[in-house]
Design an enzyme around this catalytic site. Sequence first.
Site, PDB file in Angstrom:
ATOM      1  N   PRO A 124       0.783  -1.241   0.000  1.00 58.21           N
ATOM      2  CA  PRO A 124       0.000   0.000   0.000  1.00 58.21           C
ATOM      3  C   PRO A 124       0.818   1.295   0.000  1.00 58.21           C
ATOM      4  O   PRO A 124       0.807   2.060   0.964  1.00 58.21           O
ATOM      5  CB  PRO A 124      -0.835  -0.139   1.275  1.00 58.21           C
ATOM      6  CG  PRO A 124       0.043  -0.918   2.191  1.00 58.21           C
ATOM      7  CD  PRO A 124       0.755  -1.904   1.300  1.00 58.21           C
ATOM      8  N   CYS A 125       1.457   1.580  -1.105  1.00 60.13           N
ATOM      9  CA  CYS A 125       2.221   2.829  -1.218  1.00 60.13           C
ATOM     10  C   CYS A 125       1.305   4.047  -1.192  1.00 60.13           C
ATOM     11  O   CYS A 125       1.761   5.162  -0.921  1.00 60.13           O
ATOM     12  CB  CYS A 125       3.111   2.817  -2.452  1.00 60.13           C
ATOM     13  SG  CYS A 125       2.268   2.481  -3.997  1.00 60.13           S
ATOM     14  N   HIS A 126       0.007   3.845  -1.415  1.00 55.06           N
ATOM     15  CA  HIS A 126      -0.939   4.963  -1.338  1.00 55.06           C
ATOM     16  C   HIS A 126      -1.089   5.490   0.087  1.00 55.06           C
ATOM     17  O   HIS A 126      -1.591   6.592   0.289  1.00 55.06           O
ATOM     18  CB  HIS A 126      -2.308   4.553  -1.911  1.00 55.06           C
ATOM     19  CG  HIS A 126      -2.972   3.439  -1.178  1.00 55.06           C
ATOM     20  ND1 HIS A 126      -2.696   2.109  -1.441  1.00 55.06           N
ATOM     21  CD2 HIS A 126      -3.895   3.446  -0.174  1.00 55.06           C
ATOM     22  CE1 HIS A 126      -3.426   1.351  -0.643  1.00 55.06           C
ATOM     23  NE2 HIS A 126      -4.154   2.128   0.140  1.00 55.06           N
TER      24      HIS A 126
END
Length: 156
Positions: A124-126
């Site tokens: 989850p780089c978001h």
Amino acid sequence: MYYDSFESPLGKIHLLSDDAGLRQLTLCLHHPFEHCREWKHSPQQLAPYKKQLLEFLAGERTEFTLPLAPEGTEFQHQVWQALRGIPYGKTRTYAEIATEIGNAQACRAVGMANNVNPIPLIIPCHRVIGSDGQLTGYRYGLAIKQKLLDIEKNSG
């Protein structure tokens, strides 16, 4: 290698895997998916990933339970592992991730590792934001990043 594509609330998603796990997830916003001749189209091989991704995008899933096999450097793997440790619905800054992996000065390098993350959404780089609390860089645009954070905020 196995591949499949499917429509999602974010647009078309392309998946690429092998026997070790998911290798790549691509949101197709502006470019067509090009596959190698050696890759085999296999919706059944990628069905579990598709199912979990659609559940996540519907706000029904908070974690993924399938094997991942992203390719990257040792540093990138450290960053991606730290990203996977960010709780659903929460965010961290680039500086916090850099400190967590033991290199507080590596904020920009953390940003670059996020940028080349081959399995966004699942890794989850978001969930990584600027130190001022603002949304910053996302390969698929800040509107998609905000949409992902809103999904988590509204269902977590």
